[in-house]
Design a protein around this motif. Sequence first.
Motif, PDB file in Angstrom:
ATOM      1  N   LEU A  60       0.817  -1.217   0.000  1.00  8.05           N
ATOM      2  CA  LEU A  60       0.000   0.000   0.000  1.00  8.05           C
ATOM      3  C   LEU A  60       0.849   1.265   0.000  1.00  8.05           C
ATOM      4  O   LEU A  60       0.458   2.280  -0.569  1.00  8.05           O
ATOM      5  CB  LEU A  60      -0.928   0.002   1.213  1.00  8.05           C
ATOM      6  N   ALA A  61       1.992   1.204   0.645  1.00  3.98           N
ATOM      7  CA  ALA A  61       2.833   2.393   0.769  1.00  3.98           C
ATOM      8  C   ALA A  61       3.414   2.829  -0.568  1.00  3.98           C
ATOM      9  O   ALA A  61       3.790   3.988  -0.733  1.00  3.98           O
ATOM     10  CB  ALA A  61       3.956   2.140   1.770  1.00  3.98           C
ATOM     11  N   THR A  62       3.510   1.912  -1.526  1.00  6.92           N
ATOM     12  CA  THR A  62       4.132   2.238  -2.813  1.00  6.92           C
ATOM     13  C   THR A  62       3.112   2.550  -3.905  1.00  6.92           C
ATOM     14  O   THR A  62       3.495   2.830  -5.041  1.00  6.92           O
ATOM     15  CB  THR A  62       5.024   1.074  -3.288  1.00  6.92           C
ATOM     16  N   LEU A  63       1.833   2.508  -3.578  1.00  7.43           N
ATOM     17  CA  LEU A  63       0.817   2.817  -4.582  1.00  7.43           C
ATOM     18  C   LEU A  63       0.761   4.324  -4.826  1.00  7.43           C
ATOM     19  O   LEU A  63       0.786   5.119  -3.897  1.00  7.43           O
ATOM     20  CB  LEU A  63      -0.551   2.322  -4.127  1.00  7.43           C
TER      21      LEU A  63
ATOM     22  N   ALA B 139     -26.379  11.094   3.016  1.00 10.30           N
ATOM     23  CA  ALA B 139     -25.420   9.995   2.953  1.00 10.30           C
ATOM     24  C   ALA B 139     -24.553   9.977   4.208  1.00 10.30           C
ATOM     25  O   ALA B 139     -24.480  10.964   4.945  1.00 10.30           O
ATOM     26  CB  ALA B 139     -24.532  10.125   1.717  1.00 10.30           C
ATOM     27  N   VAL B 140     -23.890   8.843   4.433  1.00 17.73           N
ATOM     28  CA  VAL B 140     -22.891   8.718   5.501  1.00 17.73           C
ATOM     29  C   VAL B 140     -21.564   8.361   4.846  1.00 17.73           C
ATOM     30  O   VAL B 140     -21.516   7.554   3.920  1.00 17.73           O
ATOM     31  CB  VAL B 140     -23.300   7.658   6.550  1.00 17.73           C
ATOM     32  N   GLN B 141     -20.497   8.981   5.314  1.00 21.36           N
ATOM     33  CA  GLN B 141     -19.181   8.813   4.686  1.00 21.36           C
ATOM     34  C   GLN B 141     -18.142   8.403   5.720  1.00 21.36           C
ATOM     35  O   GLN B 141     -18.153   8.871   6.857  1.00 21.36           O
ATOM     36  CB  GLN B 141     -18.761  10.124   4.019  1.00 21.36           C
ATOM     37  N   GLY B 142     -17.235   7.511   5.327  1.00 20.79           N
ATOM     38  CA  GLY B 142     -16.164   7.063   6.212  1.00 20.79           C
ATOM     39  C   GLY B 142     -14.917   6.708   5.429  1.00 20.79           C
ATOM     40  O   GLY B 142     -14.851   6.899   4.214  1.00 20.79           O
ATOM     41  N   GLY B 143     -13.928   6.189   6.157  1.00 21.04           N
ATOM     42  CA  GLY B 143     -12.689   5.744   5.512  1.00 21.04           C
ATOM     43  C   GLY B 143     -11.475   6.594   5.796  1.00 21.04           C
ATOM     44  O   GLY B 143     -10.360   6.206   5.476  1.00 21.04           O
ATOM     45  N   ARG B 144     -11.650   7.751   6.411  1.00 23.45           N
ATOM     46  CA  ARG B 144     -10.519   8.650   6.677  1.00 23.45           C
ATOM     47  C   ARG B 144     -10.249   8.699   8.175  1.00 23.45           C
ATOM     48  O   ARG B 144     -11.155   8.571   8.990  1.00 23.45           O
ATOM     49  CB  ARG B 144     -10.834  10.047   6.149  1.00 23.45           C
ATOM     50  N   THR B 145      -8.979   8.882   8.540  1.00 25.49           N
ATOM     51  CA  THR B 145      -8.611   8.995   9.940  1.00 25.49           C
ATOM     52  C   THR B 145      -7.347   9.828  10.084  1.00 25.49           C
ATOM     53  O   THR B 145      -6.540   9.921   9.148  1.00 25.49           O
ATOM     54  CB  THR B 145      -8.378   7.605  10.569  1.00 25.49           C
ATOM     55  N   GLU B 146      -7.179  10.427  11.256  1.00 22.96           N
ATOM     56  CA  GLU B 146      -5.951  11.168  11.568  1.00 22.96           C
ATOM     57  C   GLU B 146      -4.990  10.304  12.370  1.00 22.96           C
ATOM     58  O   GLU B 146      -3.902  10.748  12.721  1.00 22.96           O
ATOM     59  CB  GLU B 146      -6.301  12.430  12.353  1.00 22.96           C
ATOM     60  N   ASN B 147      -5.379   9.069  12.651  1.00 22.55           N
ATOM     61  CA  ASN B 147      -4.556   8.187  13.493  1.00 22.55           C
ATOM     62  C   ASN B 147      -4.205   6.888  12.774  1.00 22.55           C
ATOM     63  O   ASN B 147      -4.207   5.817  13.369  1.00 22.55           O
ATOM     64  CB  ASN B 147      -5.313   7.883  14.795  1.00 22.55           C
ATOM     65  N   ARG B 148      -3.875   6.980  11.512  1.00 20.75           N
ATOM     66  CA  ARG B 148      -3.580   5.781  10.729  1.00 20.75           C
ATOM     67  C   ARG B 148      -2.209   5.207  11.094  1.00 20.75           C
ATOM     68  O   ARG B 148      -1.225   5.937  11.202  1.00 20.75           O
ATOM     69  CB  ARG B 148      -3.624   6.096   9.231  1.00 20.75           C
ATOM     70  N   THR B 149      -2.153   3.902  11.295  1.00 21.26           N
ATOM     71  CA  THR B 149      -0.880   3.232  11.549  1.00 21.26           C
ATOM     72  C   THR B 149      -0.390   2.471  10.319  1.00 21.26           C
ATOM     73  O   THR B 149       0.784   2.125  10.232  1.00 21.26           O
ATOM     74  CB  THR B 149      -1.010   2.245  12.721  1.00 21.26           C
ATOM     75  N   ILE B 150      -1.296   2.196   9.387  1.00 25.84           N
ATOM     76  CA  ILE B 150      -0.938   1.487   8.156  1.00 25.84           C
ATOM     77  C   ILE B 150      -0.472   2.507   7.124  1.00 25.84           C
ATOM     78  O   ILE B 150      -1.193   3.457   6.800  1.00 25.84           O
ATOM     79  CB  ILE B 150      -2.144   0.690   7.627  1.00 25.84           C
ATOM     80  N   ARG B 151       0.721   2.316   6.611  1.00 28.48           N
ATOM     81  CA  ARG B 151       1.251   3.245   5.606  1.00 28.48           C
ATOM     82  C   ARG B 151       0.482   3.087   4.303  1.00 28.48           C
ATOM     83  O   ARG B 151       0.293   1.990   3.795  1.00 28.48           O
ATOM     84  CB  ARG B 151       2.735   2.997   5.374  1.00 28.48           C
ATOM     85  N   LEU B 152       0.039   4.212   3.773  1.00 30.97           N
ATOM     86  CA  LEU B 152      -0.806   4.192   2.582  1.00 30.97           C
ATOM     87  C   LEU B 152      -0.355   5.287   1.630  1.00 30.97           C
ATOM     88  O   LEU B 152      -0.277   6.460   2.011  1.00 30.97           O
ATOM     89  CB  LEU B 152      -2.269   4.413   2.989  1.00 30.97           C
ATOM     90  N   GLY B 153      -0.030   4.892   0.406  1.00 29.96           N
ATOM     91  CA  GLY B 153       0.370   5.872  -0.588  1.00 29.96           C
ATOM     92  C   GLY B 153      -0.801   6.735  -1.022  1.00 29.96           C
ATOM     93  O   GLY B 153      -1.965   6.402  -0.796  1.00 29.96           O
ATOM     94  N   ARG B 154      -0.498   7.851  -1.654  1.00 27.73           N
ATOM     95  CA  ARG B 154      -1.541   8.774  -2.120  1.00 27.73           C
ATOM     96  C   ARG B 154      -1.828   8.476  -3.593  1.00 27.73           C
ATOM     97  O   ARG B 154      -0.950   8.626  -4.449  1.00 27.73           O
ATOM     98  CB  ARG B 154      -1.088  10.224  -1.941  1.00 27.73           C
TER      99      ARG B 154
END
Length: 247
Positions: free
Chosen positions: A43-46, A113-128
């Motif tokens: 995920l970090a390299t995407l 609608a209800v929306q989710g999936g974002r956080t300010e406390n992510r521990t999993i590295r995720l590319g942009r």
Amino acid sequence: MNRLFWTFGLAALSLGSCQQQAPVQEQATPAAPTPPPVPGPNLATLGDSNAVAELRAYGQQYPGSEVLLETRLGTIRLRLFDDTPIHKANFLLLVRKGVFNETVFNRVVKGFAVQGGRTENRTIRLGRYHLPPEITGQHFHRRGALGMARYDDDQNPGKLSSSIDFYMVQGEKLTPYQAQAMAGRKLTPEQLRAYETTGGVPSLDGKYTVFGEIIEGLDVLDKIAAEPVDAYKWPLKDVGMKLKVVQ
């Protein structure tokens, strides 16, 4: 508060004899086996340059069709569409990697609608990275639709989807006239009937990719939408989530 427990080994001594017994050795507790890594791209390299190819290959090698979304308010069962392969593969990948399990519903608008999936406390590295639009007339924003959020048109004329911000449509029941006026384009008889009988948000049609739908748990969607929110539409009491692929 976490409590730490320390275990000390005791040497057994015989006081009634001048012969000292050997110390008793503790048996080492075998370490728990390390779970195997979840298959799929790092995920970090995407990024925008490689995400589509990586996700397309992943979706072909590791298919899936249904996901359970568990919350403190109940469980929702989602079905993902085969004709939106990039969005589907991305969602399956993030679910299996546990990305959404660190997040909450961060935007709740009752009747919309209800929306989710974002956080300010992510521990999993995720590319942009972003996802190319997979907008079809077959999938529209009826009640229970699952879609991916995106930036506005001025910043994002290509209608690229976010990779992590998903939403589920609650909407409201609309007369054919209301639905047609909100859509800004000609709706099919099927769409008009769906918006009248079950509800939805036709103003989103043609602008955001719908890649799945709720097949069980619409009542849970309503419960999330009814949560009290602050001025930023964030629920006053967090609604976290745990997702897993079940089929």
